[in-house]
Design a protein around this motif. Structure first.
Motif, PDB file in Angstrom:
ATOM      1  N   SER A   1       0.808  -1.358   0.101  1.00 39.94           N
ATOM      2  CA  SER A   1      -0.019   0.017   0.097  1.00 39.94           C
ATOM      3  C   SER A   1       0.999   1.289   0.014  1.00 39.94           C
ATOM      4  N   PRO A   2       0.351   2.435  -0.444  1.00 41.45           N
ATOM      5  CA  PRO A   2       1.241   3.649  -0.303  1.00 41.45           C
ATOM      6  C   PRO A   2       1.687   4.293   0.901  1.00 41.45           C
ATOM      7  N   GLU A   3       0.821   3.725   1.921  1.00 44.54           N
ATOM      8  CA  GLU A   3       1.045   4.014   3.378  1.00 44.54           C
ATOM      9  C   GLU A   3       2.153   3.261   4.004  1.00 44.54           C
ATOM     10  N   GLY A   4       2.172   1.891   3.479  1.00 44.84           N
ATOM     11  CA  GLY A   4       3.058   1.103   3.935  1.00 44.84           C
ATOM     12  C   GLY A   4       4.543   1.358   3.127  1.00 44.84           C
TER      13      GLY A   4
ATOM     14  N   TYR B   1       8.139   4.036  -8.148  1.00 43.54           N
ATOM     15  CA  TYR B   1       7.236   3.648  -7.122  1.00 43.54           C
ATOM     16  C   TYR B   1       7.249   4.635  -6.219  1.00 43.54           C
ATOM     17  N   LEU B   2       8.207   5.337  -5.890  1.00 42.66           N
ATOM     18  CA  LEU B   2       8.301   6.258  -4.662  1.00 42.66           C
ATOM     19  C   LEU B   2       7.839   7.743  -5.076  1.00 42.66           C
ATOM     20  N   PHE B   3       8.469   8.100  -6.285  1.00 42.23           N
ATOM     21  CA  PHE B   3       8.242   9.462  -6.734  1.00 42.23           C
ATOM     22  C   PHE B   3       7.775   9.403  -8.398  1.00 42.23           C
ATOM     23  N   PRO B   4       6.606   8.864  -8.477  1.00 43.87           N
ATOM     24  CA  PRO B   4       6.130   8.702 -10.068  1.00 43.87           C
ATOM     25  C   PRO B   4       6.073  10.075 -10.804  1.00 43.87           C
ATOM     26  N   ALA B   5       5.855  11.103 -10.204  1.00 43.09           N
ATOM     27  CA  ALA B   5       5.878  12.491 -11.030  1.00 43.09           C
ATOM     28  C   ALA B   5       7.103  13.054 -10.994  1.00 43.09           C
ATOM     29  N   ALA B   6       8.294  12.397 -10.753  1.00 40.34           N
ATOM     30  CA  ALA B   6       9.465  13.168 -10.637  1.00 40.34           C
ATOM     31  C   ALA B   6      10.678  12.300 -11.470  1.00 40.34           C
ATOM     32  N   SER B   7      11.632  13.019 -11.987  1.00 41.35           N
ATOM     33  CA  SER B   7      12.855  12.350 -12.526  1.00 41.35           C
ATOM     34  C   SER B   7      13.989  12.494 -11.886  1.00 41.35           C
ATOM     35  N   HIS B   8      14.668  11.377 -11.588  1.00 40.51           N
ATOM     36  CA  HIS B   8      15.775  11.303 -10.605  1.00 40.51           C
ATOM     37  C   HIS B   8      16.803  12.084 -11.226  1.00 40.51           C
ATOM     38  N   TRP B   9      17.095  11.716 -12.561  1.00 35.28           N
ATOM     39  CA  TRP B   9      18.270  12.749 -13.198  1.00 35.28           C
ATOM     40  C   TRP B   9      18.162  14.244 -12.866  1.00 35.28           C
ATOM     41  N   GLU B  10      17.070  14.527 -12.936  1.00 36.76           N
ATOM     42  CA  GLU B  10      16.781  16.202 -12.743  1.00 36.76           C
ATOM     43  C   GLU B  10      17.034  16.800 -11.440  1.00 36.76           C
TER      44      GLU B  10
ATOM     45  N   GLN C   1       0.912  17.744  -4.433  1.00 37.94           N
ATOM     46  CA  GLN C   1      -0.317  17.626  -3.656  1.00 37.94           C
ATOM     47  C   GLN C   1      -0.943  16.029  -3.654  1.00 37.94           C
ATOM     48  N   ALA C   2      -0.933  15.511  -5.053  1.00 38.31           N
ATOM     49  CA  ALA C   2      -1.215  14.247  -5.243  1.00 38.31           C
ATOM     50  C   ALA C   2      -0.489  13.364  -4.645  1.00 38.31           C
ATOM     51  N   LEU C   3       0.650  13.286  -4.531  1.00 46.02           N
ATOM     52  CA  LEU C   3       1.808  12.262  -3.862  1.00 46.02           C
ATOM     53  C   LEU C   3       1.606  12.558  -2.582  1.00 46.02           C
ATOM     54  N   CYS C   4       1.496  13.644  -1.737  1.00 47.37           N
ATOM     55  CA  CYS C   4       1.223  13.738  -0.304  1.00 47.37           C
ATOM     56  C   CYS C   4      -0.069  13.236  -0.120  1.00 47.37           C
ATOM     57  N   GLU C   5      -1.100  13.302  -0.750  1.00 50.37           N
ATOM     58  CA  GLU C   5      -2.436  12.575  -0.306  1.00 50.37           C
ATOM     59  C   GLU C   5      -2.133  11.017  -0.472  1.00 50.37           C
ATOM     60  N   ARG C   6      -1.266  10.629  -1.494  1.00 46.81           N
ATOM     61  CA  ARG C   6      -1.450   9.193  -1.814  1.00 46.81           C
ATOM     62  C   ARG C   6      -0.701   8.626  -0.379  1.00 46.81           C
ATOM     63  N   TYR C   7       0.373   9.427   0.016  1.00 50.24           N
ATOM     64  CA  TYR C   7       1.035   8.920   1.205  1.00 50.24           C
ATOM     65  C   TYR C   7       0.248   9.349   2.467  1.00 50.24           C
ATOM     66  N   ARG C   8      -0.853   9.937   2.374  1.00 49.63           N
ATOM     67  CA  ARG C   8      -1.717  10.124   3.624  1.00 49.63           C
ATOM     68  C   ARG C   8      -0.927  11.124   4.299  1.00 49.63           C
TER      69      ARG C   8
END
Length: 446
Positions: free
Chosen positions: A214-217, A246-255, A298-305
Motif C-alpha cells: 500500500s502507498p502508506e506501507g 514507485y516512490l516518486f512517480p511524477a519526478a525524474s531522478h536525473w533532474e 499535492q497528489a503524492l502527499c495525499e497518496r502517502y496520507r
C-alpha cells in the motif's frame, strides 16, 4: 547449515550497549534459565553491534513464555511493560532511556518459504523469518554461555565480507518491502548486495512486487531512510534498480540528483546558521519533487496520507522556490525585508534546497543574512496565544503569524502586546473581507 557457528562477543556488548541494559540482558538470561527456557539477543541489534554501531534499543527472543519473563524482569527492575497487540511480547523502557523488545520465538512458517518445516530449535525457525542473513544472528544470554553468537545461516561471514544476502529465493515475493531494506542496508553500511540476491531483487522489481505494498506501507518503510545522511545514495540506487518510480512517480531522478547529492552538507550548513529542522526527511522529499508542479506534489502527499500541514509545506515549496531563488540572485543591493517576505513563503525544510541551488558564495551570503533577520524577528506569540485570544483554530493561524513575522521585520511591532494587537486587527480585517467560511473562522468562540 544445520549447526550454529559460535563466537563470543561479550567485549563488544560491553562497549556498544548501555551499562544498565547490559545488566538487564544478563539478568534476563539468568531468569529465563531459571524458568527452563532460553533468551537471546537477536536481529538488527546484533548486526549493528558487530558493525561497530552502539545500540540504545535491542530485541530479545524468548524460547518460551515471553510475557512471564517480562513480568518477572519488570518487577525486579521496577519498569513497566507495554504488550504488543498481535504477538506474545512487548517493549519495556529502562530508566536510562534504553529499550528492550521481548518476543516469543515462533515455530510456524510463512507461505513462501521452503514449504517444509526446518529442523532445529524454535530460535532457528524464528531467525529464519528475518530479512537477510546478517539480520538472522543471535547472542546467548544465559550465564554460562553469555556473549556466544548463534549463527545458523552464515550471517557473520556475510558481515565480514560485506554482503547483503536473502535467506531463500522467495524472500522478496514473501515480503516486497525487503527490496527497499536490501538497498538501504547496502547504502547505509557500505555493503554489497550479493550476486544471487541482486538478481532476485531485479526480478522482483521487474515483476512489480512493490505494487502489492500500500502507498502508506511504502512510505512508512522509506521515511526513516530519508532522515539519514545516506539518503542520497539510497535514492540513487533506487533509481538505478527501477524502484524510484514507485516512490516518486511524477519526478525524474536525473533532474534532482545533483541537489540530492549535496543536500546532507546543505542541511548541516543551514543548521549551523541557527535554523532548526523538525523533519529532515521533508527536505529530501521537497528536493525530490521540486521540478514537479503543485498539483502533482499535492497528489503524492495525499497518496502517502500526509497531514494537512505537511502537505501545505510541500506544495508551497514546489510553488514558490523558483520565485524566491530569482529574488535572492538579483544583482545589486536588495531590501532585506522584501527578501525575508519572499523567503517566508517557503517552509524551513526547503532552505537546504535553496542553499544548493544558489551556488555562488555571494548569493549564499545574502541568503544567510536574510535567514539571520528572519530568525532574529521570529514572533514571540504562538498559535497557543492566538487560541487563548478566542479565535477558532484553522489555516489563518499560520497566515496571521507570518504577517506578525513580516511586521517585526519591518519594525511595525516590537513587544508581545503589540503582536497580540496586530493579530486582533489582522483577524478583524480578514473577517470583514473574507468569505462566509473565513468570517466564521475569525469569530471568537462563544
Amino acid at each position: 547449515k544445520t549447526q550454529a557457528k559460535q563466537h563470543n562477543i561479550t567485549a563488544i556488548l560491553q562497549i556498544g550497549i548501555p551499562p544498565l541494559m547490559l545488566a538487564f540482558l544478563k539478568r534476563a538470561g539468568v531468569v529465563a534459565e531459571g524458568m527452563g527456557t532460553g533468551a537471546f539477543l537477536a536481529g538488527e541489534a546484533v548486526r549493528d553491534l558487530l558493525l561497530g554501531f552502539p545500540r540504545q534499543e535491542v530485541s530479545v527472543v524468548v524460547e518460551g513464555d515471553a510475557l512471564k519473563l517480562a513480568a518477572a524482569l519488570c518487577e525486579e527492575f521496577g519498569v513497566r511493560f507495554k504488550p504488543q497487540p498481535k504477538l506474545p511480547g512487548g517493549t519495556l523502557r529502562l530508566p536510562d532511556g534504553s529499550k528492550c523488545r521481548l518476543t516469543e520465538a515462533r515455530a510456524e512458517f510463512f507461505e513462501y518459504a521452503f514449504g517444509t518445516p526446518l529442523e532445529g530449535t524454535s530460535l532457528r525457525q524464528e531467525l529464519y523469518r528475518r530479512d537477510f542473513t546478517i539480520d538472522a544472528l543471535a547472542v546467548e544470554l544465559s550465564a554460562e554461555r553469555f556473549g556466544q553468537v548463534v549463527d545458523y545461516f552464515g550471517g557473520r561471514e556475510d558481515l565480514q565480507y560485506g554482503f547483503v544476502r536473502v535467506l531463500h529465493n522467495r524472500s522478496f515475493v514473501e515480503e516486497p518491502r525487503r527490496v527497499l531494506r536490501a538497498v538501504w542496508l547496502a547504502e547505509r553500511f557500505h555493503l554489497q548486495i550479493e550476486g544471487q540476491t541482486l538478481k532476485l531483487l531485479r526480478e522482483a522489481v521487474r515483476d512489480g512486487v512493490l505494487s502489492r505494498v500500500s502507498p502508506e506501507g511504502l512510505w512508512r518503510e522509506v521515511r526513516p531512510y530519508l532522515d539519514d545522511d545516506g539518503a542520497p545514495r539510497f535514492l540513487g540506487r533506487c533509481a538505478e534498480l527501477g524502484i524510484w518510480p514507485y516512490l516518486f512517480p511524477a519526478a525524474s531522478h536525473w533532474e534532482v540528483e545533483p541537489v540530492l547529492t549535496y543536500l546532507p552538507q546543505a542541511l548541516k550548513t543551514v543548521e549551523s546558521w541557527g535554523v532548526v529542522f523538525g523533519e529532515r526527511w521533508l527536505s529530501y522529499f521537497i528536493a525530490a519533487l521540486h521540478w514537479t508542479d503543485p498539483p502533482s506534489a499535492q497528489a503524492l502527499c495525499e497518496r502517502y496520507r500526509f497531514g494537512r500541514n505537511t502537505t501545505a509545506k510541500v506544495v508551497a515549496a514546489v510553488r514558490h522556490w523558483q520565485e524566491v531563488l530569482g529574488k535572492l540572485t538579483v544583482r545589486g543591493n536588495a531590501n532585506t525585508s522584501a527578501l525575508a517576505r519572499a523567503v517566508l513563503q517557503l517552509p524551513r525544510e526547503a532552505y537546504p534546497l535553496l542553499f544548493v541551488l544558489l551556488g555562488e558564495e555571494g548569493c549564499r551570503d545574502r541568503f544567510r543574512e536574510v535567514l539571520t533577520a528572519v530568525i532574529a524577528n521570529k514572533p514571540r506569540i504562538t498559535g497557543k496565544d492566538i487560541k487563548k485570544m478566542g479565535y477558532a483554530p484553522g489555516p489563518l493561524y499560520r497566515e496571521a503569524l507570518d504577517a506578525v513575522w513580516q511586521a517585526r521585520l519591518e519594525g511595525l511591532v516590537v513587544s508581545r502586546e503589540e503582536e497580540r494587537e496586530f493579530v486582533r486587527q489582522y483577524f478583524a480585517r480578514r473577517e470583514s473581507e473574507g468569505s462566509p467560511s473565513q468570517r466564521f473562522q475569525c469569530r471568537h468562540r462563544e
